[in-house]
Scaffold this active site. Structure first.
Site, PDB file in Angstrom:
ATOM      1  N   GLU A 123       5.406  -3.860  16.783  1.00 47.42           N
ATOM      2  CA  GLU A 123       5.007  -4.748  15.671  1.00 47.42           C
ATOM      3  C   GLU A 123       3.594  -4.349  15.298  1.00 47.42           C
ATOM      4  O   GLU A 123       2.650  -4.620  16.040  1.00 47.42           O
ATOM      5  CB  GLU A 123       5.066  -6.213  16.121  1.00 47.42           C
ATOM      6  CG  GLU A 123       6.464  -6.706  16.445  1.00 47.42           C
ATOM      7  CD  GLU A 123       7.372  -6.830  15.227  1.00 47.42           C
ATOM      8  OE1 GLU A 123       6.907  -6.620  14.083  1.00 47.42           O
ATOM      9  OE2 GLU A 123       8.569  -7.119  15.411  1.00 47.42           O
ATOM     10  N   CYS A 139      -1.419 -10.443  11.327  1.00 46.58           N
ATOM     11  CA  CYS A 139      -0.695  -9.257  10.863  1.00 46.58           C
ATOM     12  C   CYS A 139      -0.067  -9.505   9.502  1.00 46.58           C
ATOM     13  O   CYS A 139      -0.266  -8.731   8.570  1.00 46.58           O
ATOM     14  CB  CYS A 139       0.367  -8.858  11.879  1.00 46.58           C
ATOM     15  SG  CYS A 139       1.384 -10.240  12.393  1.00 46.58           S
TER      16      CYS A 139
HETATM   17  P1  NAD Z   1      -5.101  -2.520  18.738  1.00 42.20           P
HETATM   18  O1  NAD Z   1      -4.012  -1.600  18.341  1.00 42.20           O
HETATM   19  O2  NAD Z   1      -6.499  -2.026  18.695  1.00 42.20           O
HETATM   20  O3  NAD Z   1      -4.881  -3.038  20.227  1.00 42.20           O
HETATM   21  C1  NAD Z   1      -3.656  -3.634  20.619  1.00 42.20           C
HETATM   22  C2  NAD Z   1      -3.489  -3.495  22.120  1.00 42.20           C
HETATM   23  O4  NAD Z   1      -3.331  -2.117  22.459  1.00 42.20           O
HETATM   24  C3  NAD Z   1      -4.659  -4.008  22.959  1.00 42.20           C
HETATM   25  O5  NAD Z   1      -4.138  -4.665  24.095  1.00 42.20           O
HETATM   26  C4  NAD Z   1      -5.353  -2.729  23.359  1.00 42.20           C
HETATM   27  O6  NAD Z   1      -6.103  -2.853  24.556  1.00 42.20           O
HETATM   28  C5  NAD Z   1      -4.174  -1.791  23.553  1.00 42.20           C
HETATM   29  N1  NAD Z   1      -4.464  -0.351  23.488  1.00 42.20           N
HETATM   30  C6  NAD Z   1      -5.558   0.285  22.995  1.00 42.20           C
HETATM   31  N2  NAD Z   1      -5.397   1.621  23.099  1.00 42.20           N
HETATM   32  C7  NAD Z   1      -4.191   1.851  23.652  1.00 42.20           C
HETATM   33  C8  NAD Z   1      -3.445   3.021  23.985  1.00 42.20           C
HETATM   34  N3  NAD Z   1      -3.908   4.241  23.759  1.00 42.20           N
HETATM   35  N4  NAD Z   1      -2.213   2.863  24.519  1.00 42.20           N
HETATM   36  C9  NAD Z   1      -1.705   1.637  24.719  1.00 42.20           C
HETATM   37  N5  NAD Z   1      -2.367   0.490  24.434  1.00 42.20           N
HETATM   38  C10 NAD Z   1      -3.594   0.590  23.908  1.00 42.20           C
HETATM   39  O7  NAD Z   1      -4.903  -3.816  17.833  1.00 42.20           O
HETATM   40  P2  NAD Z   1      -5.815  -5.110  17.755  1.00 42.20           P
HETATM   41  O8  NAD Z   1      -7.102  -4.718  17.114  1.00 42.20           O
HETATM   42  O9  NAD Z   1      -5.840  -5.794  19.087  1.00 42.20           O
HETATM   43  O10 NAD Z   1      -4.961  -6.029  16.775  1.00 42.20           O
HETATM   44  C11 NAD Z   1      -5.025  -5.916  15.395  1.00 42.20           C
HETATM   45  C12 NAD Z   1      -3.875  -5.116  14.834  1.00 42.20           C
HETATM   46  O11 NAD Z   1      -2.645  -5.662  15.316  1.00 42.20           O
HETATM   47  C13 NAD Z   1      -3.765  -5.204  13.333  1.00 42.20           C
HETATM   48  O12 NAD Z   1      -3.450  -3.946  12.804  1.00 42.20           O
HETATM   49  C14 NAD Z   1      -2.614  -6.173  13.097  1.00 42.20           C
HETATM   50  O13 NAD Z   1      -1.980  -6.059  11.866  1.00 42.20           O
HETATM   51  C15 NAD Z   1      -1.735  -5.853  14.234  1.00 42.20           C
HETATM   52  N6  NAD Z   1      -0.835  -6.956  14.539  1.00 42.20           N
HETATM   53  C16 NAD Z   1       0.492  -6.844  14.212  1.00 42.20           C
HETATM   54  C17 NAD Z   1       1.359  -7.898  14.437  1.00 42.20           C
HETATM   55  C18 NAD Z   1       2.820  -7.797  14.073  1.00 42.20           C
HETATM   56  O14 NAD Z   1       3.603  -8.628  14.525  1.00 42.20           O
HETATM   57  N7  NAD Z   1       3.220  -6.844  13.279  1.00 42.20           N
HETATM   58  C19 NAD Z   1       0.890  -9.077  15.015  1.00 42.20           C
HETATM   59  C20 NAD Z   1      -0.466  -9.161  15.347  1.00 42.20           C
HETATM   60  C21 NAD Z   1      -1.310  -8.088  15.105  1.00 42.20           C
END
Ligand code: NAD
Length: 468
Positions: free
Chosen positions: A243, A277
């Site tokens: 997501e 999101c």
């Molecule tokens: P992010 O992608 O920076 O981080 C998400 C998670 O991934 C965190 O737990 C982070 O520690 C982890 N992470 C970081 N690097 C990684 C790697 N290389 N491998 C695996 N995991 C890793 O996102 P964010 O800044 O926490 O959240 C914001 C983003 O999330 C926005 O783009 C938003 O649209 C999206 N989002 C989507 C939904 C949906 O349902 N589509 C819901 C909420 C947020």
């Protein structure tokens, strides 16, 4: 200050190292996050793998009853979790803030607990019988973001365990505390090893995504990181639910009533300070009512108190972290430099805290960063259009495809346009209103797979076809 520990095999596991988690309202320390080592991650995956056979074999009604008990224990500690969430995430306690998020966590947990996946009989004739059985996959790795950490953790964990899988959860290092505590509570009712949680800095999410003991990854976060998870998961061909990001467009048709829709537009865009999101991130408004919609939005937004989430008077809080704050500032400054007219906000103070004012910008179009990119903050660009075909084309001119909306007094006309938007969910006269029985997921680069309802539950299973 509470002490936080990893939860592995039903037990608190203390880490040697900790990192500060900061309250975005003033930079004070909200709590200390345990830093898991590679050995902790291996232990968590091993605990989940050891718990899997018995959990998968547990009678369905028993698993269902335990999922309801999880909801009850969250409810019994909802205020404690809400306070913790506000402290680390910044969102207000009231309104559409932390208590609301806890309400969502419980509602989704109960709705998911109530689901079931009975055997489907595809054929039952003298020639033979064909049955479709749904089986759990194994150990599920869950990675969650910082915007709605508690509710999204429940979106991952509950369908996973409801279907008979076991889980290793890894929350965002920006908001780990509420998930650590929630998983600790879940372990008071679940068998040891069914839900484990590890936290840490860079590398832990990647290691979980690549771990050979994990059979499926469910990830909510940004599109670039989602692609990394997908890459890491290829080694063992893990099942994936991703997501990801969105840049949702809303189209206001000429027959909409500006005053009547202002409140819905505002909350569609600014819920959780725009850090959602499926928030409205670009608003296309017909020329004939463009100025009235702008005026109505400014009038509504100007009366929303933004402040420290711990104060009951705050309706919206700070931006969650410095990177996000800087991105919003950069996008607004860039829009200004490209002729954007700032109707409200746009000038943040120098702190303390990551407070960015609610910002509305007109006189911008596709091709300007604030329109083309996901801002994920308290800013909404308003784009004037005169031909609805052109508005649809511009709304669809995005690599993202999470949500969209159409605003009109004529529902049937709005539905026709809604169906032409390239997105997984589309709303009429509202935006971003998700519910547990409505499947939710992105198209294009907004994701892979579906969450919520029976469709979402099926993602945590594999099919076994039985032919007699
Ligand atoms: P992010 O992608 O920076 O981080 C998400 C998670 O991934 C965190 O737990 C982070 O520690 C982890 N992470 C970081 N690097 C990684 C790697 N290389 N491998 C695996 N995991 C890793 O996102 P964010 O800044 O926490 O959240 C914001 C983003 O999330 C926005 O783009 C938003 O649209 C999206 N989002 C989507 C939904 C949906 O349902 N589509 C819901 C909420 C947020």
């Amino acid at each position: 200050m509470n002490s936080f520990a990893l939860i592995i095999n039903g037990k608190r596991v203390e880490a040697a190292q900790h990192l500060d988690v900061c309250n975005p309202a003033d930079g004070s320390v909200a709590g200390r996050m345990p830093v898991a080592t590679e050995a902790h991650l291996n232990d968590a995956v091993a605990a989940a793998a050891a718990a899997f056979p018995a959990w998968a074999a547990t009678p369905d009604e028993e698993r269902q009853a335990l999922c309801f008990k999880v909801a009850d224990i969250i409810e019994a500690h909802a205020e404690e979790l809400a306070q913790l969430l506000t402290l680390e995430q910044g969102k207000p306690l009231g309104g559409l803030g932390s208590r609301f998020e806890l309400g969502g966590a419980m509602a989704w947990t109960r709705a998911t607990a109530a689901l079931s996946l009975p055997v489907e009989v595809l054929q039952d004739t003298p020639e033979g019988r064909v049955e479709l059985h749904r089986k759990p996959i194994g150990v599920v790795g869950s990675i969650t973001p910082w915007n709605w950490p508690v509710m999204i953790a429940c979106w991952h964990l509950i369908p996973a365990i409801r279907a008979g899988n076991t889980v290793v959860s890894k929350p965002s290092s920006l908001t780990p505390l509420s998930t650590l505590r929630m998983v600790e509570l879940m372990n008071k009712v679940l068998p040891p090893g069914v839900v484990n949680v590890v936290t840490g800095g860079g590398g832990l999410g990647g290691a979980l995504s690549a771990h050979p003991g994990v059979s499926k990854m469910v990830f909510t976060g940004s599109t670039p990181v989602g692609k990394k998870v997908m890459e890491a998961a290829t080694g063992t061909l893990k099942r994936l639910t991703l997501e990801l990001g969105g840049n949702d467009a809303g189209i206001v048709l000429p027959d909409a009533d500006p005053k009547a829709i202002a409140e819905g537009l505002f909350w569609g865009a600014f819920i959780n300070n725009g850090q959602t999101c499926a928030a409205l991130k670009r608003l296309y408004v017909h020329d004939s009512i463009h100025d009235q919609v702008c005026e109505a939005l400014v009038a509504y937004a100007a009366n929303i108190p933004v402040g420290d989430g711990r104060l009951e008077t705050s309706v919206l809080g700070p931006v969650q972290n410095e990177n996000q704050f800087n991105l919003v500032r950069e996008l607004v400054d860039d829009a200004r430099a490209h002729g954007g007219k700032v109707l409200l906000g746009g000038n943040p103070s120098n702190g303390p805290g990551h407070f960015y004012p609610l910002t509305l910008i007109s006189n911008v179009d596709n091709g300007v960063r604030v329109v083309d990119e996901e801002q994920f903050g308290p800013v909404l660009p308003i784009i004037r259009y005169s031909d609805v075909e052109e508005a649809i084309a511009r709304a669809n001119a995005s690599e993202f495809g999470l949500g969209g909306s159409v605003w009109s007094s004529d529902i049937e006309a709005a539905k026709k346009i809604a169906k032409r938007l390239e997105c997984g969910s589309v709303w009429i006269n509202k935006h971003g209103a998700i519910q547990p029985n409505a499947p939710f997921g992105g198209v294009k680069q907004s994701g892979l797979g579906i969450e919520f309802g029976v469709e979402g539950l099926k993602e945590f299973t594999t099919v076994q076809t039985l032919l007699v």
